[in-house]
Design a protein around this motif. Sequence first.
Motif, PDB file in Angstrom:
ATOM      1  N   ARG A   1       0.849  -1.205   0.000  1.00  0.00           N
ATOM      2  CA  ARG A   1       0.000   0.000   0.000  1.00  0.00           C
ATOM      3  C   ARG A   1       0.880   1.249   0.000  1.00  0.00           C
ATOM      4  N   MET A   2       1.926   1.226   0.799  1.00  0.00           N
ATOM      5  CA  MET A   2       2.845   2.367   0.842  1.00  0.00           C
ATOM      6  C   MET A   2       3.471   2.605  -0.537  1.00  0.00           C
TER       7      MET A   2
ATOM      8  N   THR B   1       0.956   4.021  -3.024  1.00  0.00           N
ATOM      9  CA  THR B   1       0.212   5.229  -2.647  1.00  0.00           C
ATOM     10  C   THR B   1       1.101   6.465  -2.602  1.00  0.00           C
ATOM     11  N   MET B   2       2.298   6.320  -2.043  1.00  0.00           N
ATOM     12  CA  MET B   2       3.093   7.512  -1.767  1.00  0.00           C
ATOM     13  C   MET B   2       3.908   8.047  -2.967  1.00  0.00           C
TER      14      MET B   2
ATOM     15  N   PRO C   1      -4.605   5.728 -12.171  1.00  0.00           N
ATOM     16  CA  PRO C   1      -3.913   6.765 -11.394  1.00  0.00           C
ATOM     17  C   PRO C   1      -4.917   7.622 -10.615  1.00  0.00           C
ATOM     18  N   ARG C   2      -4.387   8.512  -9.802  1.00  0.00           N
ATOM     19  CA  ARG C   2      -5.206   9.480  -9.061  1.00  0.00           C
ATOM     20  C   ARG C   2      -6.102  10.253 -10.023  1.00  0.00           C
ATOM     21  N   THR C   3      -7.369  10.436  -9.644  1.00  0.00           N
ATOM     22  CA  THR C   3      -8.216  11.295 -10.473  1.00  0.00           C
ATOM     23  C   THR C   3      -7.978  12.735 -10.030  1.00  0.00           C
ATOM     24  N   LYS C   4      -8.377  13.675 -10.884  1.00  0.00           N
ATOM     25  CA  LYS C   4      -8.064  15.095 -10.623  1.00  0.00           C
ATOM     26  C   LYS C   4      -8.591  15.583  -9.287  1.00  0.00           C
ATOM     27  N   ASP C   5      -9.733  15.015  -8.836  1.00  0.00           N
ATOM     28  CA  ASP C   5     -10.330  15.520  -7.596  1.00  0.00           C
ATOM     29  C   ASP C   5      -9.851  14.770  -6.345  1.00  0.00           C
ATOM     30  N   GLN C   6      -8.938  13.829  -6.514  1.00  0.00           N
ATOM     31  CA  GLN C   6      -8.468  13.068  -5.346  1.00  0.00           C
ATOM     32  C   GLN C   6      -7.208  13.684  -4.750  1.00  0.00           C
ATOM     33  N   LEU C   7      -7.082  13.519  -3.439  1.00  0.00           N
ATOM     34  CA  LEU C   7      -5.975  14.159  -2.727  1.00  0.00           C
ATOM     35  C   LEU C   7      -4.686  13.348  -2.742  1.00  0.00           C
ATOM     36  N   ASP C   8      -4.808  12.033  -2.902  1.00  0.00           N
ATOM     37  CA  ASP C   8      -3.565  11.258  -2.924  1.00  0.00           C
ATOM     38  C   ASP C   8      -3.645  10.102  -3.915  1.00  0.00           C
ATOM     39  N   GLY C   9      -2.566   9.357  -3.972  1.00  0.00           N
ATOM     40  CA  GLY C   9      -2.452   8.309  -4.975  1.00  0.00           C
ATOM     41  C   GLY C   9      -1.483   8.755  -6.044  1.00  0.00           C
ATOM     42  N   PRO C  10      -0.942   7.822  -6.818  1.00  0.00           N
ATOM     43  CA  PRO C  10       0.075   8.169  -7.808  1.00  0.00           C
ATOM     44  C   PRO C  10      -0.515   8.914  -9.015  1.00  0.00           C
ATOM     45  N   ASP C  11       0.281   9.803  -9.599  1.00  0.00           N
ATOM     46  CA  ASP C  11      -0.167  10.540 -10.785  1.00  0.00           C
ATOM     47  C   ASP C  11      -0.164   9.649 -12.020  1.00  0.00           C
TER      48      ASP C  11
END
Lengths: 484, 262
Positions: free
Chosen positions: A225-226, A229-230, A276-286
Amino acid sequence: MVEIKTQYYRQNAAKAIEDTVLQKALSNVQNRLGPATARMYKDLPEGPGLRQKAHEIREASINHLDILLTRLAAKIRDRGGKVYFAKDAAAASAYCLKVARANQVKMAVKGKSMVTEEIGLNPILEDNGIEVNETDLGEYIIQLAGETPSHIIAPAIHKTRKQIAELFTRELGIPYNEDPPILTQAARKALRKKFLEADMGLSGCNLACAQTGHITTVSNEGNIRMSTTMPKIHMAFMGMERVVAKLADHDALFRLLSRGAAAQNMAGYVSYIGGPRTKDQLDGPDQFHLVIIDNGRSQILADPTFREALYCIRCAACLNVCPAYGKIGGHAYGYPYSGPIGAVITPLFVGINRAKDLCCGEPLCGACKQACPVDIDLPRMLLALRAKLADGDPEWGVTRANPGEKFAFQIWSLIIKNRKMYDLALKIGTLFQRLLPQKNGYIPAIPFVLKGWTQSRDIKPLARTSFLTQWKNRENKTNRKNKS
Amino acid sequence: MTPPLTPHLPDANEQAFIMTLQKALGKPIGPALTEPTGLFDTRPLDHEKRLAAYLDKNQAEKNRLLEEFIAQAKLVNMTVIPVKNTAQAGLGIQELIAQTAPEWGTQKSVTAWHHPLIDQLNLGERLSADDVTLYTTDSSAPPDAVLRQELRAHLIQSYMGITSADFCVAGSATLVMRTRPNQPRAVSLVPSIHVAVITQDQIIENLEELYFRLNWDPKEQAEGLTNCMTFISGPSKTGDIELVMVHGAHGPRQLITYVITD
């Protein structure tokens, strides 16, 4: 490419058997996990029969791999993920390197993944100046020690806490301590820094779901997960067979995977990752990349004898019950995949002749089939490999492992089909065996090519007069008596 | 809502790869025209009846599920605390913060999801008197690089992360959460203590129910699995050193779930 050492199986196995530390570690794993998994299968609400159902699910998945992978790729691309189909190890590593370079990646963190061991990803990235940090505690330990995994899910099981304490004192500069919680905390601290600084996270994939378009990652530590996510880029690697059609398939398979791997109801963490991260999400990989790898699997797929090997979900349950693995450990197999499943797929990956001792080292006792959460008939495939080694096989490029043995058996088949020849051979045998040493009515050693026969047992000499001759003599006597 | 499947042109690699598979499987080469029935999930005929049964559990059944969840949680070292209402949950968390210490550094920082249930805990008021910094993941503005960097910094600082969950699977003590705009996934991951607050209604029987509801409950269907759905069954753990179980490998060392029963 990963270094292949299958040809040293015999030497490495012999060394492993002498290694008392390893022997203790292996029996610890097998005594604890093997029976616990068997108990948990029994306690399933559906009973152990769920394994057969799971077998059918995997069979259907593999038979429709073309449809499933097409769907999986399309769904992930729809969410903005990138999917790369790699025909071999070199293509997969090259893609990873290309993405890493394009994004100026300097450091990567990696969750436990057998397929990246198979394609030998770490050395390629490292040769190109990218630091790769293994983050599964077991993998971290063996990376620090400069070794390779010896078990699919417990990679550092061959090391004692004492060895790990010495290693951490040397490599991490911490005061010597053998307490597992303190050693774990030291790794936690060191790796937390890496997770937060890494530019790229690498992971495997346990079982993708084609219908929804997600890969899944499974861990207990939280390291995957780390890693996913990071860092700003997540790249997942999957063997092409690691997919099922639908969510309902995951129900049986995750319960069985958790039981087979670690005798758990459910692994600590399971993540469905679909982009990947959606535009409105605060975290997750680009960026999210999925690399789907063939690397010899399509040849296994094409052969009905071995297709079943692709049903494997890499839980390592077969390692935890195998009497051969329990004595020789994972390193003897000379390739990332060890134990009964390794003895089947490693020869198919690296060449059956090259890894010929692996299938001969397994005892065909059937324990692995019973432990397999998807009921794969590994003993059947081990036998099939032995048959190919005995007879040769053009399709897999197998040459006869022992032409002399084959020749001997051909002669033997001539002899036993002919009464006179057989009797003659027996006579010669009884004559020649007089030259051999005898002890308590047994022959303790035969020389030359036959010496293997008396390696671990004494054999009975041929009777001076055979049973049939004795019988005949007896009959003749009685007949004569009756006549007179 | 997941966007409908747009036809995409497979690249040359993909085409060659799939062709190899089709050859190996002895199938005709080219795009599959029909999918074999039963390969993918199709709506079962009795789906409305089954869904209704899942959604309308009676109190006895709900209590049984809570008990099952508590029993299973024990096995994976998750603490479950049933509370009557959000006020009790808020108080419980306040006390928990008073009794626990940060793993890294000395400052007590906490990050909480901006989520209808979590907002009701009134953590801002509860923690204002104490020496605790509370961050919430409220991003009314689009989360640009600055905001995201800020969240990251807060999370690294926080020793406790407070989230809710979408479901809780009783049979394996599994919290199921999907990533949403104000509900980042790292809150349940980076801090040393993870606190989850759920209502009793969210406890479901098993994975079969979970997947059925994700597939056939119109509400769940609309959202889909999102780009990241996580199952959490207990705190982070490892057995990699001589198979000795140690909690807190890389994720939270402790996981406490408050279940609101009223």
